[in-house]
Each structure stands twice: as C-alpha cells, then as structure tokens.
Design a protein around this motif. Structure first.
Motif, PDB file in Angstrom:
ATOM      1  N   UNK A   1      44.976 -69.800  46.514  1.00 13.59           N
ATOM      2  CA  UNK A   1      43.783 -70.484  46.824  1.00 13.59           C
ATOM      3  C   UNK A   1      43.256 -70.755  45.417  1.00 13.59           C
ATOM      4  N   UNK A   2      42.874 -69.564  44.531  1.00 17.27           N
ATOM      5  CA  UNK A   2      42.474 -69.853  43.169  1.00 17.27           C
ATOM      6  C   UNK A   2      43.255 -70.923  42.290  1.00 17.27           C
ATOM      7  N   UNK A   3      44.624 -70.594  42.516  1.00 13.36           N
ATOM      8  CA  UNK A   3      45.542 -71.607  41.397  1.00 13.36           C
ATOM      9  C   UNK A   3      45.282 -72.970  42.053  1.00 13.36           C
ATOM     10  N   UNK A   4      45.269 -73.039  43.371  1.00 18.73           N
ATOM     11  CA  UNK A   4      45.134 -74.551  43.878  1.00 18.73           C
ATOM     12  C   UNK A   4      43.783 -75.335  43.054  1.00 18.73           C
ATOM     13  N   UNK A   5      42.908 -74.661  42.660  1.00 19.12           N
ATOM     14  CA  UNK A   5      41.886 -75.214  42.021  1.00 19.12           C
ATOM     15  C   UNK A   5      42.060 -75.955  40.587  1.00 19.12           C
ATOM     16  N   UNK A   6      42.926 -75.176  40.054  1.00 18.36           N
ATOM     17  CA  UNK A   6      43.599 -75.768  38.633  1.00 18.36           C
ATOM     18  C   UNK A   6      44.471 -76.997  38.696  1.00 18.36           C
ATOM     19  N   UNK A   7      45.448 -76.872  39.713  1.00 18.35           N
ATOM     20  CA  UNK A   7      46.400 -77.756  39.625  1.00 18.35           C
ATOM     21  C   UNK A   7      46.382 -79.017  40.556  1.00 18.35           C
TER      22      UNK A   7
ATOM     23  N   UNK B   1      35.674 -71.610  51.918  1.00 19.51           N
ATOM     24  CA  UNK B   1      34.737 -71.856  50.723  1.00 19.51           C
ATOM     25  C   UNK B   1      35.832 -72.478  49.768  1.00 19.51           C
ATOM     26  N   UNK B   2      36.685 -71.696  49.439  1.00 19.43           N
ATOM     27  CA  UNK B   2      37.951 -72.320  48.391  1.00 19.43           C
ATOM     28  C   UNK B   2      37.986 -73.780  48.637  1.00 19.43           C
ATOM     29  N   UNK B   3      38.441 -74.166  50.040  1.00 21.50           N
ATOM     30  CA  UNK B   3      38.773 -75.420  50.509  1.00 21.50           C
ATOM     31  C   UNK B   3      37.583 -76.528  50.136  1.00 21.50           C
ATOM     32  N   UNK B   4      36.367 -76.151  50.493  1.00 20.35           N
ATOM     33  CA  UNK B   4      35.196 -77.194  50.281  1.00 20.35           C
ATOM     34  C   UNK B   4      34.894 -77.143  48.781  1.00 20.35           C
TER      35      UNK B   4
END
Length: 400
Positions: free
Chosen positions: A100-106, A21-24
């Motif tokens: 995984x959370x941080x990934x979406x910001x950076x 879910x994080x990935x998509x």
C-alpha cells in the motif's frame, strides 16, 4: 485471553481501515484518469498480501503455520481462543501496508499483474525476513545488537520494520519504473502534475490518522499491556508533524495532510518509551523533513515518487528508528532501555535490506514481465486501459 482476542481484533480492524486511507490519499493525489486503478490496486494488494502472508510470510517471520486442525489452531503456543489467529490478522494488516505504501510511489504508470506479483514476493519473503529479525529475534540479530551495543533494536510499532521498509522498497520500484510522461522535460525542467481531488486526499489522511491509534496502541498485543503513553505520544507527534509541514510547506494542503502522517511514522518506534515533549519534537522533525525530502527527491534527484512515499515512510521511518535511541534515553526524560548505536545500526540494517530487496524484486519482475504501461495506455489512463471504466462513468458518457 478473551479480552486480548477482542482487543487485537479491534486493533486489526482499525489498521484494516487504514487501507481505505491509503486508497483515498492516492485517489486524491493522482489524476482523474487513474483514480479507479488506485482504488482497485490498494484493495487487491491487500488480498494478495493476505494469501502470501498466510501461506508463507507468517511462517518466515514467526515459524508458525496454520496447517493443523482447528482444535490445534485454537491453542497454538500457550494461547487460547485462537489468539494466534487474530495476532496473525493484526500483523497481516502491517505486512499489507508494504504494498500500500509502495503503491503511492509507482501509481499512474505501473502494470497491474506484474505489480501484484511483486506484492506477493515482498509480503511472502522480503518483509517477513526483516520482521522476524526484529520482532521474533530470528538469526540471533537482536542478541548480537544487545551484546555489541548494550541494547536490542527497539521498534515498538514499526517506524523501520513497516514504514522504513515500505518507503525504501519503493525506491527500487520508482527508479526502475521511471518518471511519468511529461513530468520532467528534456531541458530538465520539472512540470507540475496536479492532484485531482484535495478533499479525497484530506479524507485519506484523516482515515490514516484515526487508524494509526490502533496501529500504535494495539501493538502492545494485550489489553493489559496497552499504554496511555503510546496514545499521547502518537497524538503529539501527529500534530507536531502537521504544524511543521504547514510552515515548511507554506500552507500547501498536500504537505499539511502528509505532514501529520510523517509525524506518526516517526513516533512508531519509540512511542512507548519517549517523553511526550520528545514525541512532539520527533513529529516536528518528521513533518519538516518530509517537506524538504519531498522537494529534494522530486526537483533535485528527479525521482518521480508520486505521493512522496520515500521521504514520508522511508525518511520519517529512518528518523523515527534513530530518534527512539535519542529521546528514549533517561537523560531526555525517556524510559531508557535503548542505546543510540543499537537504534542506528538496526535502522540502517532495515534500510539496506529494503533498498536491496526493492531493486531485486522489481528488477526481476521488470526483466520477466515488464512493469510499465505502454505510452498509449499511460496517456489514456490506467482506469480505461486496465479496468475499462472511469471514476465517473455516467458523467463521462454524457460528455461524449
């Protein structure tokens, strides 16, 4: 104990699925030239997190390591059938949610290997440091809260321990990284950078929503401890969040699908003690707060947090930690056993550790390895610059 091993294995598998879910969610939100990179970073961050948590992080949080023969591992503590090992798997899926959370910001401008190094440091040291304080009573912190404010800090499924930490760790990462090229003009205007694929974004949200019931309900740790209240509260907070985001976000599909997640983030802490109507209110505030927070951070503060993880996980997590102290009280139909001040202090402690930890870890990595792609690589896109392949290679070849 056999039942508990199976119960937690199912929970761990559901939270593992949340990483898809994080990935998509990220793949749908980034531009097409960065889709492969988003997919590769989310799955490899999970791999690096597993190794870091296995060798260091789990011992930091719980004082348990796995350097023993299998016969001893099967009966760690008072457990049988390797319960502690599946408990590690379950808690690992929480720990791995941090990167995984941080990934979406950076996303869209971060270098690959320096980011992997940051992941290892966060999951080995920073996250388990706070996790152990709250969920294992390390450093006498919970005992101090109870003595000072009448109750320990209650965070049943990680509004603050997981989501607040992830969201506020991302603050340091996003600030030190800087905005994507072209996001803000010199005159201060905000330039829209459109998402590449709304169906993928929606799919990511749905996968997260489904997996979240493993995240929350299975946090009981045992089949006997599982509670229908947790399931119902999670459901009502989710729909409260999505309806509030629908209205506040004026039908924007990105806000709707993330609003559901904001409601779920907010209910984690008090899902086992608040009344279902309280859960609905918590979700509504979480969803509306996400929309307002996202617009404020992007447009006023000019912080380029691509997926809005600071307001989604940080802001909604902060609200969830405090809300458990309000709606968990018996006066509002809750189960009690919480105090507002313990929830406030516990939440702010987590936020402070996360903000400091994010700036320290990403500051160190930036100073030693550099964390940002070159301007040329960012323009080309992380897919070709890092992985030498695009999301649709055959189609792209035909166009050249």
């Amino acid at each position: 104990m056999n039942t508990d091993v199976f119960f937690l294995t199912m929970g761990a598998a559901m939270v593992l699925a949340m990483h898809a879910g994080f990935a998509f969610l990220e793949v749908g939100t980034v531009r097409k030239k960065n889709q492969v990179n988003a997919l590769v970073r989310v799955i490899t961050d999970f791999g690096f997190s597993t190794v870091a948590y296995f060798f260091v992080g789990f011992a930091v949080a719980y004082g348990i390591n796995f350097f023993a023969p299998v016969a001893e591992l099967n009966v760690l503590g008072d457990a049988t059938n390797g319960y502690k090992m599946v408990h590690f798997f379950f808690l690992l899926t929480f720990a791995a949610a941090i990167p995984a959370i941080i990934s979406g910001g950076i996303t869209e401008r971060v270098k690959f290997w320096p980011n992997a190094m940051a992941t290892v440091l966060l999951v080995a040291i920073i996250y388990p440091f706070f996790e152990g304080m709250i969920w294992n009573g390390n450093f006498g912190y919970q005992a101090w809260l109870e003595a000072s404010f009448g109750a320990s800090f209650h965070d049943f499924a990680g509004s603050v321990v997981v989501h607040g930490m992830g969201g506020f760790l991302a603050l340091g990462a996003v600030v030190l990284l800087g905005a994507r090229k072209g996001r803000y003009t010199r005159s201060g205007r905000v330039q829209a950078i459109l998402p590449s694929n709304i169906p993928f974004l929606a799919l990511g949200s749905w996968i997260l929503c489904v997996g979240w019931f493993g995240f929350n309900v299975m946090s009981a740790g045992t089949a006997e401890g599982a509670s229908g209240l947790v399931a119902m509260n999670s459901l009502l907070a989710m729909v409260g969040g999505l309806i509030a985001a629908l209205i506040a976000g004026k039908n924007d599909p990105g806000f709707v699908h993330n609003g559901a997640l904001a409601g779920l983030v907010a209910i984690c802490a008090g899902s086992d003690i608040v009344h279902p109507i309280g859960a609905l209110v918590i979700g509504i505030v979480g969803g509306a707060g996400f929309v307002i927070g996202f617009q404020f951070i992007q447009n006023k503060l000019k912080i380029d947090d691509v997926l809005g993880v600071i307001p989604l996980h940080g802001g909604a997590g902060l609200w969830g930690g405090i809300a458990a102290g309000i709606f968990g009280s018996t006066a509002l139909g809750g189960a009690g056993g919480v105090t507002f001040m313990a929830q406030l202090v516990g939440t702010l402690t987590g936020v402070a550790i996360a903000v400091a930890g994010g700036f320290i870890v990403y500051g160190l990595v930036k100073a030693t390895m550099g964390i940002r792609l070159s301007e040329e690589d960012e323009y080309m896109g992380a897919d070709l610059a890092i992985h030498n392949i695009s999301a649709n290679p055959e189609q792209d070849m035909a166009n050249h």
